[in-house]
Design an enzyme around this catalytic site. Sequence first.
Site, PDB file in Angstrom:
ATOM      1  N   LYS A 108      54.562  36.191  39.761  1.00 13.59           N
ATOM      2  CA  LYS A 108      53.183  35.765  40.061  1.00 13.59           C
ATOM      3  C   LYS A 108      53.114  34.237  40.037  1.00 13.59           C
ATOM      4  O   LYS A 108      53.600  33.600  39.109  1.00 13.59           O
ATOM      5  CB  LYS A 108      52.221  36.366  39.048  1.00 13.59           C
ATOM      6  CG  LYS A 108      50.762  36.229  39.453  1.00 13.59           C
ATOM      7  CD  LYS A 108      49.840  37.000  38.565  1.00 13.59           C
ATOM      8  CE  LYS A 108      49.755  38.475  38.889  1.00 13.59           C
ATOM      9  NZ  LYS A 108      49.175  38.763  40.218  1.00 13.59           N
ATOM     10  N   TYR A 128      37.676  41.159  51.464  1.00 21.24           N
ATOM     11  CA  TYR A 128      37.404  41.717  50.131  1.00 21.24           C
ATOM     12  C   TYR A 128      35.942  42.132  50.016  1.00 21.24           C
ATOM     13  O   TYR A 128      35.096  41.713  50.805  1.00 21.24           O
ATOM     14  CB  TYR A 128      37.763  40.683  49.058  1.00 21.24           C
ATOM     15  CG  TYR A 128      38.058  41.276  47.705  1.00 21.24           C
ATOM     16  CD1 TYR A 128      39.089  42.184  47.537  1.00 21.24           C
ATOM     17  CD2 TYR A 128      37.303  40.937  46.577  1.00 21.24           C
ATOM     18  CE1 TYR A 128      39.372  42.739  46.294  1.00 21.24           C
ATOM     19  CE2 TYR A 128      37.575  41.485  45.333  1.00 21.24           C
ATOM     20  CZ  TYR A 128      38.617  42.385  45.202  1.00 21.24           C
ATOM     21  OH  TYR A 128      38.891  42.932  43.968  1.00 21.24           O
TER      22      TYR A 128
END
Length: 320
Positions: free
Chosen positions: A315, A39
């Site tokens: 999720k 990231y």
Amino acid sequence: SLLRLKDLEVAELGDSDVHVKMLAAPINPADINMIQGTYAILSPLPAVGGNEGVGEVLEVGRRVASLKPGDRVIPAGAGLGTWRTQGVFPEEMLLKVPSDIPVLCAATLSINPCTAYRMLADFETLAPGDSVIQNAANSGVGQAVIQIAKASGIKTINVVRDRPDLPKLVERLMALGADHVVTEEMLRKPEMKEIFKSIPKPRLALNCVGGKSTTDMLRHLQPKGTVVTYGGMARQPVMVPVSAFIFRDLRLRGFWMTQWRKDHAQDQEGLASMMDAVCQLIRRGQLTAPACTEVPLQDYKAALEASMKPFTSSKQILLL
């Protein structure tokens, strides 16, 4: 296994610090990417995972003015480390949220709905009756785009991957307010023309996949339309035919919520109006939390595994 569940001492409360009891925190793709080291922001190790979540203020330092015990708070930016039961954070790293917002909505508020809201507002001027097309439509952002667009009278064409339980997924997205749900394969079929008999071609495409999915999606954009890329789930580059640039003058843009927050750090009014708008939608029942599976923190390994499975439609939320 890079992750361990550890007991740590809670840091001492400084004058400008806030002691928070975390309530719930989701596992997002960006959290996994941070752990994998892929990231754009990486916390110095050892670090606590998690960038999103909601907590309750237990105690504040004597210089803290904007928060008091009992307030609900969410992270003001990325890298807070929300997968913990308690933490002491500087006041400026937290945002107060109304306590009448359900916990799961608050826990998933700071990234996905805000990303959806900004992408719908910042790139094209959309009016009721206009349309947008998006891939990864069943993602957290995708579900928020469907609901925020519907509340504004904007039509959505939602692209998902073909899967065994496709009818169930289509039904769920339609119940959220999707106007059309199509598979990536259908994007290449003549039947797409049928959709555009009843709604205008989109001026805005939201891309979270990359590769072929994006190339096929942008064929349906109006001339001078905008493709906004905010993720790359397929890990493939965005491929655009030269003709799309020359003859249709398409624009390719990117969006990253973390960067938006940095760019608008001084714009407290802009941030407050976005949070107010999103919270209002939640209160009115026009924006709900994404489909969630609640998991106790000690079962974090199972939650991480579940979040990385293909065709995830729920999720994982760690209950803290």
